[in-house]
Scaffold this active site. Structure first.
Site, short mmCIF file in Angstrom:
data_model
loop_
_atom_site.label_atom_id
_atom_site.label_comp_id
_atom_site.label_asym_id
_atom_site.label_seq_id
_atom_site.Cartn_x
_atom_site.Cartn_y
_atom_site.Cartn_z
N LYS A 143 6.03 -9.94 -17.31
CA LYS A 143 5.95 -10.44 -15.95
C LYS A 143 4.73 -11.31 -15.74
O LYS A 143 4.79 -12.13 -14.93
CB LYS A 143 5.76 -9.08 -15.27
CG LYS A 143 5.59 -9.22 -13.56
CD LYS A 143 7.03 -9.75 -13.11
CE LYS A 143 7.01 -10.26 -11.64
NZ LYS A 143 8.10 -10.92 -11.11
N ASN A 182 -0.78 0.78 6.15
CA ASN A 182 -0.18 -0.20 5.25
C ASN A 182 0.30 -1.22 6.19
O ASN A 182 1.25 -0.63 7.05
CB ASN A 182 1.10 0.58 4.36
CG ASN A 182 2.02 -0.34 3.85
OD1 ASN A 182 1.52 -1.56 3.56
ND2 ASN A 182 3.17 -0.10 3.32
N GLY A 183 0.10 -2.49 6.09
CA GLY A 183 0.85 -3.49 6.86
C GLY A 183 -0.32 -4.51 7.31
O GLY A 183 -1.14 -4.81 6.58
N ARG A 216 4.41 0.67 -6.32
CA ARG A 216 4.07 -0.11 -5.26
C ARG A 216 3.02 -1.11 -5.49
O ARG A 216 2.84 -2.08 -4.75
CB ARG A 216 3.81 0.43 -4.09
CG ARG A 216 5.00 1.80 -3.51
CD ARG A 216 4.52 2.40 -2.52
NE ARG A 216 4.34 1.59 -1.11
CZ ARG A 216 5.24 1.41 -0.30
NH1 ARG A 216 6.77 1.69 -0.75
NH2 ARG A 216 4.95 0.82 0.88
N GLU A 236 17.62 -15.64 -18.07
CA GLU A 236 16.57 -14.74 -18.48
C GLU A 236 17.01 -13.25 -18.30
O GLU A 236 16.37 -12.38 -18.95
CB GLU A 236 15.14 -15.16 -17.50
CG GLU A 236 15.26 -15.01 -16.13
CD GLU A 236 14.05 -14.97 -15.55
OE1 GLU A 236 12.92 -14.95 -16.12
OE2 GLU A 236 13.98 -15.34 -14.25
N LYS A 277 17.51 -17.79 -13.63
CA LYS A 277 17.87 -16.15 -13.25
C LYS A 277 18.83 -15.85 -14.19
O LYS A 277 18.74 -14.71 -14.84
CB LYS A 277 18.33 -16.26 -11.88
CG LYS A 277 17.26 -16.39 -11.00
CD LYS A 277 16.22 -15.00 -10.90
CE LYS A 277 14.77 -14.97 -11.33
NZ LYS A 277 13.97 -16.03 -11.58
N CYS A 290 0.83 -1.21 -0.03
CA CYS A 290 -0.07 -0.12 0.04
C CYS A 290 0.78 1.19 0.02
O CYS A 290 2.09 1.24 0.26
CB CYS A 290 -0.98 0.10 1.20
SG CYS A 290 -1.86 -1.41 1.45
N TRP A 302 -3.08 -2.04 -1.49
CA TRP A 302 -2.60 -3.44 -2.10
C TRP A 302 -3.22 -4.53 -1.21
O TRP A 302 -2.86 -4.81 -0.20
CB TRP A 302 -1.07 -3.42 -2.26
CG TRP A 302 -0.65 -4.79 -2.53
CD1 TRP A 302 -0.25 -5.92 -1.57
CD2 TRP A 302 -0.33 -5.62 -3.76
NE1 TRP A 302 0.20 -7.05 -2.39
CE2 TRP A 302 0.35 -6.86 -3.58
CE3 TRP A 302 -0.32 -5.06 -5.24
CZ2 TRP A 302 0.62 -7.78 -4.82
CZ3 TRP A 302 0.02 -6.03 -6.32
CH2 TRP A 302 0.41 -7.18 -5.77
N HIS A 330 25.73 -39.04 -15.80
CA HIS A 330 24.96 -39.47 -16.78
C HIS A 330 24.86 -38.52 -18.06
O HIS A 330 24.02 -38.53 -18.85
CB HIS A 330 23.66 -39.81 -16.27
CG HIS A 330 23.40 -40.78 -15.11
ND1 HIS A 330 23.72 -42.02 -15.32
CD2 HIS A 330 23.19 -40.49 -13.79
CE1 HIS A 330 23.52 -42.64 -14.00
NE2 HIS A 330 23.38 -41.51 -13.02
N GLU A 345 17.07 -22.82 -10.36
CA GLU A 345 16.44 -21.33 -10.52
C GLU A 345 17.47 -20.41 -10.60
O GLU A 345 17.47 -19.40 -11.42
CB GLU A 345 15.77 -21.14 -9.06
CG GLU A 345 15.36 -19.61 -8.62
CD GLU A 345 14.48 -19.23 -9.61
OE1 GLU A 345 13.65 -19.85 -10.28
OE2 GLU A 345 14.24 -17.83 -9.64
C1 AGP Z 1 10.50 -16.01 -13.35
O1 AGP Z 1 11.74 -15.33 -13.14
C2 AGP Z 1 9.85 -15.98 -14.68
N1 AGP Z 1 9.68 -14.50 -15.24
C3 AGP Z 1 8.97 -16.96 -15.24
O2 AGP Z 1 9.38 -18.14 -15.10
C4 AGP Z 1 7.70 -17.08 -14.21
O3 AGP Z 1 7.90 -17.45 -13.07
C5 AGP Z 1 6.59 -17.81 -14.69
O4 AGP Z 1 6.13 -17.09 -15.70
C6 AGP Z 1 5.51 -18.24 -13.61
O5 AGP Z 1 4.81 -16.82 -13.26
P1 AGP Z 1 3.78 -17.17 -12.18
O6 AGP Z 1 4.60 -17.24 -10.71
O7 AGP Z 1 3.10 -15.55 -12.00
O8 AGP Z 1 2.78 -18.17 -12.33
#
Ligand code: AGP
Length: 630
Positions: free
Chosen positions: A625, A98-99, A27, A491, A488, A2, A74, A507, A484
């Site tokens: 996103k 906010n909180g 935010r 991407e 990171k 928020c 939010w 393997h 992960e």
């Molecule tokens: C995460 O860094 C990526 N941008 C992407 O893999 C993301 O995690 C994936 O699209 C899933 O999104 P969601 O968590 O909103 O479902």
């Protein structure tokens, strides 16, 4: 998260408040509102959706006055709606917050027992009623009424309060949520963050936790909430640009969000980890103890980073709740012919709550009678709406496309879920319950310790920024962390990277290892330590460039990651290989919480490599996103 803005001065405050809220839009929010002293007492205007809707509402109901507060919400408790939008009113008092008020359920019951009628589903409204009650009880000064109210409240709050009986002042208070004061010429401001102030003043006073302030045109009187001790604090001069301020002084939102993780995990654990009973308070999960016992399988479905969190969750559910578990990628589930049953618990993990592939799988599972639990970061988004219950992460809006704080809060939520299920199924001893809840409680502080290594990680990133490929290895819950870390890096830096189960090295992937290949190994002191260490030895024997993520003080990993004794040398592609070991240490911790610590070095490694390469860290090419397409 928020946004709060407050103004007391000689100018019309409504435009100042709305513009301040606009500066806080980054935010994230789903409704907004103002409360202004108009001479006829305090009047409010609220609207669901974006600030444009609030502007429209203000054209219909002008709020003329020079003292007021504003808020962008939010949603965390109570869906986005006009009734749940702030400010919340009780009598002549209006509050924005906010909180998260942890004891909101008990306080609500207490107030209702005294005849209070609530008009919203929010925890915030409780504060308004407590302040109003204090004033009705004879406390005439708004500041003292707020102090009395806040002594009943536990949890995180940044609040601003106005009252029809106190037309020349605003009271603000802070504990565990951000609030900053702005000191102008014959005008005083407060806001959740600095960007909302910069158009008016660069002189700010940072309120500390447990403090409150009475704002008047001439300035702010700060005291400790607990005992009214007066506090004198010099203002600071802020020289950031508005854009820099939105990022809290960080170069990118992603870096800011990496550093927000301790707070985000704290907020996700808040009110849920019951240290006293060594259990997880999971009323919101919407699963009866009977259902928890009836479940015969847990079926995680997610995409991308959320799938990696789900993979870690799978290990915990198997180990702690002794339930058969599987993880499926959303896009695969929807095109297979999956078989769900009424004793399946399907856990849909998604930060946006809008990923089409995951939604499709949820609908298939629901249609076949499974019980679906969403783990999401956006209240009331599509996946929680399509599910039977939701366990929300409280990471706040995540602006960077590459998910970081949502990932670690997903890990926290999924570990809590595994403990919750284990306790109800009698598969976790009281001692283990205490061990796990205590370990969770210490995670935010341990994350802060890891974040202090950022400069060391930047040095390692510089050495490997020209790599064409990078391999990430891990075992157990270290395996999804390796995946992960690879995601990171690829991407945001566009370097090809692969995450692999360390046990799979022999393997096939071991054929890739040579002096050109940086190999990052997640090797903390967990039950897989010895075997992962031997994988590191295999890499070293083939002159692979080892990067080790290990528990602090692990000299064996340091030794393996040291370069050759011959001192710095250049590899074929011009890498400068030095003897300084590429090692990032994390604090010793219970195995179950290690993923929340070991992922941070990998997030920072990816960030620094990408920043050094000059890619668009917050908006990497080709990525969105929220992936709402097939
Ligand atoms: C995460 O860094 C990526 N941008 C992407 O893999 C993301 O995690 C994936 O699209 C899933 O999104 P969601 O968590 O909103 O479902």
């Amino acid at each position: 998260m928020c946004g709060i803005v407050a103004y007391v001065g000689s100018k019309e405050c409504a435009p100042i408040l709305v513009e301040g809220l606009r500066r806080l839009e980054y935010r994230g929010y789903d409704s907004a509102g103002l409360a202004v002293h108009t001479g006829r007492g305090v009047e409010i205007v609220r609207a669901v959706g974006k600030l444009a809707n609030l502007d429209t509402a203000l054209k219909k109901q002008t709020l003329a006055g020079t003292v007021g507060i504003g808020h962008t919400r939010w949603a965390t408790h109570g869906r986005p709606s006009e009734a749940n939008a702030h400010p919340h009113v009780a009598g002549k008092v209006a509050v924005v917050h906010n909180g998260i008020i942890e004891n909101h359920v008990a306080l609500r019951k207490e107030l209702e027992a005294r005849g209070v009628r609530f008009s919203s589903d929010t925890d915030t409204e409780i504060i308004a009623h407590l302040v109003d009650e204090a004033m009705r009880g004879g406390i005439t000064r708004l500041g003292e009424a707020v102090r009395t109210a806040l002594k009943r409240v536990t949890g995180a709050f940044a609040i601003a309060v106005v009252s029809g009986d106190s037309p020349d002042e605003i009271v603000v208070a802070k504990h565990d949520s951000p609030l900053v004061l702005g000191i102008g010429e014959n005008e005083t401001f407060a806001a959740s963050d600095i960007p909302a102030l910069l158009a008016h003043t660069r002189d700010v006073v940072l309120l500390q936790d447990g403090e409150m302030a009475v704002l008047r045109k001439g300035g702010a009187e700060i005291t400790k909430i607990s005992d009214s001790t007066p506090i004198t604090r010099a203002s600071k001069r802020i020289d950031w640009s508005p854009t820099q301020a939105e990022k809290g002084g960080y170069k990118h939102f992603m870096l800011k969000e990496i550093h927000e993780q301790p707070r985000a995990v704290e907020d996700t654990l808040r009110g849920r980890v019951d240290l006293q009973n060594a259990d997880i308070v999971g009323a919101e999960i919407g699963m009866t103890d009977e259902l928890a016992k009836k479940i015969t399988r847990v079926y995680f479905v997610a995409c991308g980073t959320s799938a990696h969190a789900a993979m870690a969750g799978r290990y915990w559910v198997e180990a702690l709740a002794k339930l058969p578990s599987t993880v499926e990628i959303g896009s695969e589930v929807r095109y297979r012919e999956p078989v769900f049953t009424s004793t399946d618990l399907v856990v849909a993990v998604s930060q946006s709550g809008e990923t089409l592939d995951t939604i499709a799988a949820v609908k298939t599972a629901k249609a076949m009678g499974a019980h679906v639990l969403a783990v999401a970061n956006v209240l009331d988004s599509a996946i929680p709406r399509a599910s039977d219950g939701a366990l929300y992460t409280h990471a706040g809006p995540e602006i960077g496309v590459a998910s970081t704080k949502c990932f670690t809060t997903q890990l926290a939520a999924l570990l809590m879920l595994a403990i919750y299920l284990g306790k109800r199924r009698g598969t976790i001893s009281d001692a283990d319950g205490r061990r796990l809840c205590d370990a969770l409680w210490h995670v935010p502080q341990q994350m802060r310790e890891v974040l202090l290594k950022a400069d060391e990680i930047k040095v390692i990133a510089k050495k490997h920024m020209r790599a064409r490929d990078m391999l990430f290895l891990g075992r157990g819950t270290g395996f999804p962390i390796a995946l992960e870390g690879a995601l990171k890096l690829k991407e945001i830096s566009y370097i090809h990277a692969e995450g692999y189960a360390a046990g799979e090295m022999k393997h096939g992937p071991i054929a890739l290892i040579d002096e050109e290949m940086p190999v990052c190994v997640v090797c903390p002191r967990d039950p897989h330590y010895e075997k992962t260490l031997s994988n590191m030895q295999e890499v070293k024997a083939r002159e692979g460039q080892l990067i080790g993520i290990c528990t602090e003080g692990d000299f064996e990993v340091h030794r393996l990651c040291s370069g050759n004794e011959g001192g710095p040398r250049s590899s074929r592609s011009g890498h400068v290989v030095t003897d300084a070991p590429d090692v990032i240490e994390v604090p010793a911790a219970q195995p179950e919480v290690l993923p929340m610590l070991t992922v941070i070095p990998l997030q920072l490694l990816a960030y620094f490599v990408a920043d050094l390469k000059g890619t668009d860290v917050d908006q990497p090419r080709n990525l969105a996103k929220t992936v709402t397409v097939e």
